[in-house]
Design an enzyme around this catalytic site. Structure first.
Site, PDB file in Angstrom:
ATOM      1  N   HIS A   1       0.813  -1.213   0.000  1.00 38.72           N
ATOM      2  CA  HIS A   1       0.000   0.000   0.000  1.00 38.72           C
ATOM      3  C   HIS A   1       0.845   1.261   0.000  1.00 38.72           C
ATOM      4  O   HIS A   1       0.414   2.306  -0.475  1.00 38.72           O
ATOM      5  CB  HIS A   1      -1.033  -0.039   1.128  1.00 38.72           C
TER       6      HIS A   1
ATOM      7  N   GLU B   1     -10.604 -11.167  -5.054  1.00 37.45           N
ATOM      8  CA  GLU B   1      -9.193 -11.011  -4.715  1.00 37.45           C
ATOM      9  C   GLU B   1      -8.670 -12.196  -3.895  1.00 37.45           C
ATOM     10  O   GLU B   1      -7.502 -12.265  -3.558  1.00 37.45           O
ATOM     11  CB  GLU B   1      -8.933  -9.681  -4.000  1.00 37.45           C
TER      12      GLU B   1
ATOM     13  N   ASP C   1      -4.167  -8.453  -4.544  1.00 38.29           N
ATOM     14  CA  ASP C   1      -4.327  -9.530  -3.568  1.00 38.29           C
ATOM     15  C   ASP C   1      -4.527 -10.875  -4.240  1.00 38.29           C
ATOM     16  O   ASP C   1      -4.071 -11.902  -3.732  1.00 38.29           O
ATOM     17  CB  ASP C   1      -5.509  -9.227  -2.630  1.00 38.29           C
TER      18      ASP C   1
ATOM     19  N   CYS D   1      -9.570  -3.632 -10.814  1.00 37.35           N
ATOM     20  CA  CYS D   1      -9.162  -2.404 -10.134  1.00 37.35           C
ATOM     21  C   CYS D   1      -7.796  -2.552  -9.469  1.00 37.35           C
ATOM     22  O   CYS D   1      -7.334  -1.650  -8.778  1.00 37.35           O
ATOM     23  CB  CYS D   1     -10.210  -1.964  -9.113  1.00 37.35           C
TER      24      CYS D   1
HETATM   25  C1  PEP Z   1      -6.315  -5.339  -4.908  1.00 38.49           C
HETATM   26  O1  PEP Z   1      -6.124  -6.157  -4.003  1.00 38.49           O
HETATM   27  O2  PEP Z   1      -5.971  -5.544  -6.098  1.00 38.49           O
HETATM   28  C2  PEP Z   1      -6.950  -4.035  -4.622  1.00 38.49           C
HETATM   29  C3  PEP Z   1      -7.350  -3.239  -5.580  1.00 38.49           C
HETATM   30  O3  PEP Z   1      -7.092  -3.666  -3.333  1.00 38.49           O
HETATM   31  P1  PEP Z   1      -5.896  -3.215  -2.359  1.00 38.49           P
HETATM   32  O4  PEP Z   1      -4.682  -2.987  -3.215  1.00 38.49           O
HETATM   33  O5  PEP Z   1      -6.349  -1.985  -1.670  1.00 38.49           O
HETATM   34  O6  PEP Z   1      -5.749  -4.368  -1.455  1.00 38.49           O
HETATM   35 MG    MG Z   2      -7.063  -5.935  -2.090  1.00 36.28          MG
END
Ligand code: PEP
Ligand code: MG
Length: 596
Positions: free
Chosen positions: A199, A442, A466, A513
């Site tokens: 993140h 995910e 994920d 996403c």
């Molecule tokens: C993902 O896991 O691809 C996602 C978009 O969510 P995050 O990166 O916030 O876990």
């Molecule tokens: Mg995620």
């Protein structure tokens, strides 16, 4: 020894992994966290008021931090943590401690950090010598508050010294630290470790700060104040460049700016493949600052509004209803009449907010929907905000449920949403009966059951960050195994293909996403797999759009087929390298003969 020597050499090159692309030159600022190294130098008379200001500011910051954690603990009905935080608060606001700190600054001319340290030490020594057992249990709380205050004072000093040209050099950085850096205008970030889809990297990307991770030894080779080049295009860092190298890089920086400008032609063009298939390019939004980019880069709405980033603001905002409401409202207002996909809180994993909850495997632990279903008050409070805002912008809200691994979890949230809508309607509050609710794909267990989920969800959104980590069992933030983190691995692509198939079969839209969506090569493969909605940091939309416009669906499918069949990473890297050469040729060709 060798290291010692390179420490002073000019043009020292160091390889790393580009987490956020870009090319910047600046001054290295070494950032160390949690390092209680107290500066014992005395200050002059004139600096006293500045030290008092630092102490008061740090105390305010730490109080806000405690407020934020406390809100979170209360919402989770975690009375143990909330009691501890109460004690912290009392210590922080203790008038005797304040008097002691101020006296040490004014009379002994100590720096704020040293004054805090010494004043706390006096109390700690007193408690240690007392016979009262209950007081002794307070020692660790005192130390914790002391350390937070000292770190805050030190951080204030570091931030003040960043300067406009700062390139942060650190062992590793947390998402919260990236936010602090971004808001103080640093030019780039370079770390020893880190993960491409951690993140911290995602936030640096959102904030447009070039970042190189996994250099292994940047903090050992760089010294504070060194000239430094962060070259994201070459996955490398150059320390103490000589005049010749500097001049070459200044020319490259200009060339890249030119290329970015040239890319602007695509902004107003439709996102369609060369054979006319439209692809919806939407925005991932993490912070309010990014909302203006939705219109600027012509994103078709918001495909992912991460609400967990609200908890990363410094200041007493936390789970504050008003703050959440404002963020959601700004997201709707800033995206025309397009859909806005609000993801429910996804804390846990590497977004650890609770100081006292330690898990051995946080990414496999208490995260996302698991927390929200255990602490229903938190879920209800967020649903109430979303439903109220959705009522003001009818027909546009989509709710996305994160970290789902079983259908029951999704159905429980759906049920809570229905109850919340009824409750609000009874109170006469305007609601939108057409809020759509979808699941993040995910966790592999969901991808493997998308046919079942398709009967209950309004849309699928694939979180490739994920999905990759859980499919390949590779922690997305662990640089020891970063070469195994392969989002285009056939097993991940097959799970995406299954989701698309189930979506098409049940007429349920499928979006992606995760970070994969903003890489032009990956975007081509995703469209080749049948995905028609991609969501990404808005400033990366033009490059993806350019790639989509320069390929036919048949070309994309052919590429996808070859990627589904690869048997080694080397083979897939070869396909990607060939494609990038052909893509560059297509771009040049288009410059000569533009497409309409
Ligand atoms: C993902 O896991 O691809 C996602 C978009 O969510 P995050 O990166 O916030 O876990
Ligand atoms: Mg995620």
């Amino acid at each position: 020894m060798e290291e010692e020597q390179t420490k002073y050499h000019s043009n020292t090159e160091l390889k790393g992994v580009t987490a956020v692309n870009g090319l910047v030159m600046g001054v290295a600022r070494i950032y160390t966290r949690g390092n209680i190294n107290i500066n014992a130098e005395l200050v002059g008379e004139k600096q006293i008021s500045e030290e008092i200001r630092k102490f008061k500011q740090a105390r305010k910051n730490v109080s806000s931090e405690i407020d934020r954690l406390s809100d979170f603990a209360i919402a989770r009905e975690d009375s143990q943590t909330s009691d501890i935080l109460d004690t912290y608060y009392q210590i922080l606001r203790d008038p005797e401690l304040e008097i002691a700190v101020l006296a040490l600054i004014k009379k002994k001319k100590l720096r704020a950090e040293k004054a805090v340290y010494d004043a706390f030490q006096k109390f700690i020594d007193l408690i240690k010598s007392s016979e009262k057992a209950f007081l002794v249990t307070r020692l660790s709380d005192l130390r914790d508050v002391r350390d937070r205050l000292v770190q805050n004072i030190q951080q204030l000093a570091v931030i003040a010294s960043f300067g406009k040209d700062a390139v942060m050099v650190a062992d590793d950085v947390s998402p919260l630290e990236v936010v602090t850096f971004a808001r103080s205008g640093v030019k780039g970030i370079i770390c020893n470790s880190g993960g491409l889809t951690s993140h911290a990297s995602i936030i640096a990307n959102a904030m447009g700060i070039p970042m190189i991770i996994d250099t292994k030894m940047i903090t050992r080779l760089a010294s504070d104040g060194d000239m430094i080049i962060l070259d994201g295009y070459g996955d490398q860092v150059i320390l103490r460049p000589d005049q010749e190298i500097e001049a070459t890089y200044i020319r490259s920086i200009k060339r890249h700016r030119e290329e970015e400008k040239q890319l602007r032609y695509v902004i107003d063009k439709p996102a369609v493949t060369r054979c006319g298939q439209p692809v919806s390019l939407q925005a991932n939004i993490d912070f309010e600052e990014e909302i203006l980019n939705i219109e600027k880069f012509r994103a078709e709405g918001i495909g992912l509004l991460r609400t967990d980033t609200l908890l990363m603001n410094s200041g007493p905002v936390g789970m504050d209803h008003k703050r959440q409401e404002e963020f959601c409202q700004a997201a709707f207002s800033g995206s025309g009449s397009a859909p806005v996909t609000i993801r429910l809180l996804d804390v846990g994993g590497d977004k650890v907010l609770d100081i006292k909850t330690k898990e051995a495997n946080p990414f496999l632990g208490w995260r996302g929907i698991r927390i929200l279903l255990d602490r229903k008050e938190l879920l209800r409070s967020q649903l109430s905000v979303i439903c109220r805002v959705a009522g003001q912008f009818p027909g546009r809200a989509r709710i996305l449920v994160p970290m789902v691994s079983m259908l029951d979890e999704f159905l429980a949230v759906k049920n809570e949403l229905d109850l919340m809508q009824e409750q609000l309607a009874k109170k006469g509050i305007p609601i939108d009966r057409n809020i759509r609710i979808g699941v993040m794909v995910e966790v592999p267990s969901v991808a493997l059951q998308t046919e079942l989920f398709a009967k209950h969800v309004d849309f699928f959104s694939i979180g490739t960050n994920d999905l990759t980590q859980y499919t390949l069992a590779v922690d997305r933030g662990n640089n020891l195994i970063s070469s195994l983190y392969q989002p285009l691995h056939p097993s991940v692509l097959n799970l995406i293909a299954m989701t698309v198939k189930a979506g098409i079969g049940a007429d349920v839209p499928v979006a992606v996403c995760g970070e994969l969506a903003w890489d032009p090569f990956a975007a081509i493969i995703l469209v080749g797999l049948g995905v028609h909605e991609l969501s990404m940091t808005p400033r990366l939309i033009p490059k993806v759009k350019q790639a989509i416009r320069l390929h036919t669906l048949n070309e994309m499918k052919a590429l996808t087929d070859s990627m589904l069949r690869v048997v080694s990473h080397e083979e897939s890297a070869g396909i990607e390298a060939d494609w990038r050469i052909r893509f560059d040729e297509k771009i040049k060709e288009e410059r000569v003969r533009p497409l309409t």
